[in-house]
Motif scaffolding. Structure first.
Motif, PDB file in Angstrom:
ATOM      1  N   LYS A 216       8.062  -5.181   0.751  1.00  0.00           N
ATOM      2  CA  LYS A 216       7.717  -5.683   2.091  1.00  0.00           C
ATOM      3  C   LYS A 216       5.662  -6.711   2.346  1.00  0.00           C
ATOM      4  CE  LYS A 216       7.436  -5.043   7.449  1.00  0.00           C
ATOM      5  NZ  LYS A 216       7.526  -3.910   8.441  1.00  0.00           N
ATOM      6  N   THR A 217       5.016  -5.810   1.840  1.00  0.00           N
ATOM      7  CA  THR A 217       3.406  -6.977   1.983  1.00  0.00           C
ATOM      8  C   THR A 217       3.953  -7.986   0.558  1.00  0.00           C
ATOM      9  OG1 THR A 217       3.173  -4.716   0.868  1.00  0.00           O
ATOM     10  CG2 THR A 217       2.776  -5.598   3.138  1.00  0.00           C
ATOM     11  N   THR A 218       4.575  -7.418   0.135  1.00  0.00           N
ATOM     12  CA  THR A 218       4.051  -8.464  -1.112  1.00  0.00           C
ATOM     13  C   THR A 218       4.891  -9.613  -1.614  1.00  0.00           C
ATOM     14  OG1 THR A 218       3.666  -6.703  -2.707  1.00  0.00           O
ATOM     15  CG2 THR A 218       4.786  -8.628  -3.522  1.00  0.00           C
TER      16      THR A 218
ATOM     17  N   THR B 246       1.403  -0.978  -4.111  1.00  0.00           N
ATOM     18  CA  THR B 246       1.794  -1.847  -3.811  1.00  0.00           C
ATOM     19  C   THR B 246       3.385  -2.060  -3.444  1.00  0.00           C
ATOM     20  OG1 THR B 246       2.678  -2.941  -5.808  1.00  0.00           O
ATOM     21  CG2 THR B 246      -0.105  -3.707  -4.837  1.00  0.00           C
TER      22      THR B 246
ATOM     23  N   GLN C  80       5.659 -11.098   2.304  1.00  0.00           N
ATOM     24  CA  GLN C  80       5.101 -11.589   3.369  1.00  0.00           C
ATOM     25  C   GLN C  80       4.102 -12.554   2.113  1.00  0.00           C
ATOM     26  OE1 GLN C  80       3.990  -8.290   5.255  1.00  0.00           O
ATOM     27  NE2 GLN C  80       6.042  -8.109   6.888  1.00  0.00           N
ATOM     28  N   SER C  81       3.032 -11.521   0.954  1.00  0.00           N
ATOM     29  CA  SER C  81       2.163 -12.626   0.819  1.00  0.00           C
ATOM     30  C   SER C  81       2.855 -13.431   0.048  1.00  0.00           C
ATOM     31  CB  SER C  81       1.284 -11.353  -0.416  1.00  0.00           C
ATOM     32  OG  SER C  81       0.249 -12.454  -0.928  1.00  0.00           O
TER      33      SER C  81
ATOM     34  N   GLU D  29       9.706  -2.412  -5.757  1.00  0.00           N
ATOM     35  CA  GLU D  29       9.605  -4.205  -5.859  1.00  0.00           C
ATOM     36  C   GLU D  29       9.542  -4.449  -6.305  1.00  0.00           C
ATOM     37  OE1 GLU D  29       4.523  -4.717  -4.782  1.00  0.00           O
ATOM     38  OE2 GLU D  29       4.963  -3.473  -6.067  1.00  0.00           O
TER      39      GLU D  29
END
Length: 108
Positions: free
Chosen positions: A36-38, A33, A40-41, A69
């Protein structure tokens, strides 16, 4: 989608670091993971929580991307509105420094 018809959740669970079912020995950036996407989620999840609902996050910091992260997620969550959310996290002080952490957010 109609704003009044959005689904609200009582509990949302994240397992950050390694993607399930993949071998650690084969670790590549696309098998973890990422911050950035975590984040956003998480932004979407915070908006989707019921009042008094929660988000539980286990953050595995035992590799470079996982540690980056974790730091980014803690920094982001430390800045969420304290009048709307509580945020806490635990570490294992008697274990190695990059052991997994449990983070929890509660919507007031």
């Amino acid at each position: 989608e109609n704003e009044n018809e959005k689904i609200k959740f009582r509990l949302i669970v994240y397992n950050l670091g390694w993607l399930p079912g993949l071998q650690k020995a084969n670790l590549k950036s696309e098998t973890t993971t990422i911050a950035k996407t975590t984040i956003q989620s998480l932004q979407n999840s915070l908006q989707s929580l019921e009042n008094e609902g929660g988000i539980s996050i286990v953050s595995y910091r035992g590799h470079k991307e996982g540690n980056e992260e974790h730091e980014a997620v803690v920094e982001y969550l430390s800045k969420i509105d304290p009048f709307l959310f509580n945020f806490t996290f635990t570490q294992w002080p008697n274990r190695f420094s990059n052991s997994p952490c449990l983070l929890f957010i509660q919507k007031k």
